[in-house]
Design a protein around this motif. Structure first.
Motif, mmCIF file in Angstrom:
data_model
loop_
_atom_site.group_PDB
_atom_site.id
_atom_site.type_symbol
_atom_site.label_atom_id
_atom_site.label_comp_id
_atom_site.label_asym_id
_atom_site.label_seq_id
_atom_site.Cartn_x
_atom_site.Cartn_y
_atom_site.Cartn_z
ATOM 1 N N SER A 108 11.941 40.497 66.315
ATOM 2 C CA SER A 108 11.327 39.551 65.385
ATOM 3 C C SER A 108 10.056 40.115 64.783
ATOM 4 O O SER A 108 9.234 40.707 65.487
ATOM 5 C CB SER A 108 11.004 38.239 66.099
ATOM 6 O OG SER A 108 10.344 37.355 65.219
ATOM 7 N N LEU A 109 9.880 39.882 63.486
ATOM 8 C CA LEU A 109 8.625 40.216 62.814
ATOM 9 C C LEU A 109 7.499 39.282 63.250
ATOM 10 O O LEU A 109 6.325 39.596 63.054
ATOM 11 C CB LEU A 109 8.795 40.132 61.294
ATOM 12 C CG LEU A 109 9.611 41.244 60.651
ATOM 13 C CD1 LEU A 109 9.822 40.951 59.162
ATOM 14 C CD2 LEU A 109 8.945 42.585 60.833
ATOM 15 N N ALA A 110 7.845 38.155 63.861
ATOM 16 C CA ALA A 110 6.816 37.215 64.309
ATOM 17 C C ALA A 110 5.882 37.850 65.335
ATOM 18 O O ALA A 110 4.720 37.472 65.428
ATOM 19 C CB ALA A 110 7.465 35.965 64.885
ATOM 20 N N PHE A 111 6.364 38.822 66.086
ATOM 21 C CA PHE A 111 5.507 39.489 67.071
ATOM 22 C C PHE A 111 4.442 40.350 66.398
ATOM 23 O O PHE A 111 3.364 40.545 66.934
ATOM 24 C CB PHE A 111 6.331 40.375 68.013
ATOM 25 C CG PHE A 111 7.205 39.598 68.947
ATOM 26 C CD1 PHE A 111 6.661 38.823 69.954
ATOM 27 C CD2 PHE A 111 8.580 39.642 68.809
ATOM 28 C CE1 PHE A 111 7.467 38.096 70.818
ATOM 29 C CE2 PHE A 111 9.396 38.927 69.665
ATOM 30 C CZ PHE A 111 8.837 38.150 70.667
ATOM 31 N N THR A 112 4.741 40.882 65.235
ATOM 32 C CA THR A 112 3.819 41.804 64.584
ATOM 33 C C THR A 112 3.079 41.192 63.406
ATOM 34 O O THR A 112 2.000 41.658 63.054
ATOM 35 C CB THR A 112 4.574 43.053 64.078
ATOM 36 O OG1 THR A 112 5.683 42.646 63.271
ATOM 37 C CG2 THR A 112 5.062 43.891 65.235
ATOM 38 N N HIS A 113 3.655 40.207 62.762
ATOM 39 C CA HIS A 113 3.069 39.675 61.541
ATOM 40 C C HIS A 113 2.639 38.215 61.644
ATOM 41 O O HIS A 113 2.121 37.660 60.698
ATOM 42 C CB HIS A 113 4.055 39.827 60.376
ATOM 43 C CG HIS A 113 4.293 41.240 59.994
ATOM 44 N ND1 HIS A 113 5.015 42.114 60.770
ATOM 45 C CD2 HIS A 113 3.888 41.955 58.926
ATOM 46 C CE1 HIS A 113 5.055 43.293 60.191
ATOM 47 N NE2 HIS A 113 4.378 43.230 59.073
ATOM 48 N N GLY A 114 2.865 37.604 62.792
ATOM 49 C CA GLY A 114 2.517 36.200 62.946
ATOM 50 C C GLY A 114 1.207 36.001 63.684
ATOM 51 O O GLY A 114 0.449 36.940 63.925
ATOM 52 N N ASP A 115 0.961 34.777 64.071
ATOM 53 C CA ASP A 115 -0.214 34.408 64.838
ATOM 54 C C ASP A 115 -0.164 35.109 66.201
ATOM 55 O O ASP A 115 0.845 35.062 66.894
ATOM 56 C CB ASP A 115 -0.241 32.880 65.010
ATOM 57 C CG ASP A 115 -1.386 32.403 65.845
ATOM 58 O OD1 ASP A 115 -1.197 32.263 67.075
ATOM 59 O OD2 ASP A 115 -2.472 32.172 65.276
ATOM 60 N N ARG A 116 -1.233 35.752 66.614
ATOM 61 C CA ARG A 116 -1.271 36.552 67.842
ATOM 62 C C ARG A 116 -1.036 35.700 69.088
ATOM 63 O O ARG A 116 -0.274 36.068 69.968
ATOM 64 C CB ARG A 116 -2.612 37.294 67.987
ATOM 65 C CG ARG A 116 -3.031 38.153 66.814
ATOM 66 C CD ARG A 116 -1.970 39.094 66.236
ATOM 67 N NE ARG A 116 -1.155 39.740 67.239
ATOM 68 C CZ ARG A 116 0.175 39.842 67.150
ATOM 69 N NH1 ARG A 116 0.831 39.372 66.135
ATOM 70 N NH2 ARG A 116 0.862 40.444 68.089
ATOM 71 N N ALA A 117 -1.703 34.544 69.185
ATOM 72 C CA ALA A 117 -1.533 33.695 70.362
ATOM 73 C C ALA A 117 -0.102 33.166 70.446
ATOM 74 O O ALA A 117 0.493 33.137 71.527
ATOM 75 C CB ALA A 117 -2.531 32.537 70.333
ATOM 76 N N GLU A 118 0.455 32.765 69.314
ATOM 77 C CA GLU A 118 1.841 32.290 69.304
ATOM 78 C C GLU A 118 2.803 33.397 69.712
ATOM 79 O O GLU A 118 3.784 33.144 70.417
ATOM 80 C CB GLU A 118 2.205 31.755 67.920
ATOM 81 C CG GLU A 118 1.573 30.425 67.592
ATOM 82 C CD GLU A 118 1.967 29.916 66.217
ATOM 83 O OE1 GLU A 118 2.924 30.441 65.606
ATOM 84 O OE2 GLU A 118 1.304 28.978 65.742
ATOM 85 N N ALA A 119 2.544 34.621 69.274
ATOM 86 C CA ALA A 119 3.413 35.747 69.628
ATOM 87 C C ALA A 119 3.388 35.991 71.134
ATOM 88 O O ALA A 119 4.432 36.206 71.757
ATOM 89 C CB ALA A 119 2.994 37.000 68.866
ATOM 90 N N ARG A 120 2.201 35.963 71.724
ATOM 91 C CA ARG A 120 2.091 36.168 73.175
ATOM 92 C C ARG A 120 2.793 35.033 73.930
ATOM 93 O O ARG A 120 3.519 35.280 74.902
ATOM 94 C CB ARG A 120 0.625 36.272 73.586
ATOM 95 C CG ARG A 120 -0.029 37.560 73.096
ATOM 96 C CD ARG A 120 -1.433 37.741 73.662
ATOM 97 N NE ARG A 120 -2.353 36.679 73.261
ATOM 98 C CZ ARG A 120 -3.113 36.707 72.161
ATOM 99 N NH1 ARG A 120 -3.044 37.739 71.345
ATOM 100 N NH2 ARG A 120 -3.930 35.713 71.893
ATOM 101 N N ASP A 121 2.584 33.794 73.482
ATOM 102 C CA ASP A 121 3.236 32.650 74.125
ATOM 103 C C ASP A 121 4.751 32.740 74.004
ATOM 104 O O ASP A 121 5.483 32.436 74.952
ATOM 105 C CB ASP A 121 2.747 31.335 73.509
ATOM 106 C CG ASP A 121 1.303 31.017 73.857
ATOM 107 O OD1 ASP A 121 0.733 31.665 74.774
ATOM 108 O OD2 ASP A 121 0.737 30.125 73.194
#
Length: 131
Positions: free
Chosen positions: A10-23
């Protein structure tokens, strides 16, 4: 390293909100996924390939983190080895780094991809031995 039967790219891990990606990575681990693949190449990723991987590794305990493709043209073997060795050993054991030889921006360098990659890996081995 156990990659499991199912992983998430997912691009969400690299281009999204950092806290949301970690969660999200922690939740995927709890759900039993074996690996996450942060999407995007370093050139298109404002966070960088191993920066994102390090964040996901820190947020999880078991899941494998795999880089989609680290371009041999964008990061020197010494830089890659240094970034890898900057991670704690217990996290490095869950990191799988993919290397790539081509991207549309580098077509002009794509004359001998096998030799370029072989040379890169040789330099990476030498850098790892000193790192």
């Amino acid at each position: 390293m156990e990659l499991g039967m199912t992983g998430i790219w997912s691009l969400a891990f690299t281009h999204g909100d950092r806290a949301e990606a970690r969660d999200a990575a922690a939740e995927l681990e709890e759900l039993g996924y074996g690996s996450v693949w942060p999407g995007g190449s370093p050139g298109g990723n404002p966070r960088g390939d191993l920066v994102t991987a390090a964040e996901v590794l820190a947020a999880t305990n078991r899941i494998a983190v795999t880089t989609a493709c680290v371009s041999i043209w964008e990061r020197s073997p010494k830089q890659l080895a240094a970034a890898y060795h900057a991670l704690p050993p217990h996290r490095r054991n869950r990191l799988l780094i993919g290397l790539g030889v081509s991207h549309v921006d580098f077509v002009g360098r794509y004359h001998e991809p096998y030799h370029a990659l072989r040379s890169y890996v040789d330099e990476l081995d030498a850098a790892a031995a000193t790192g």
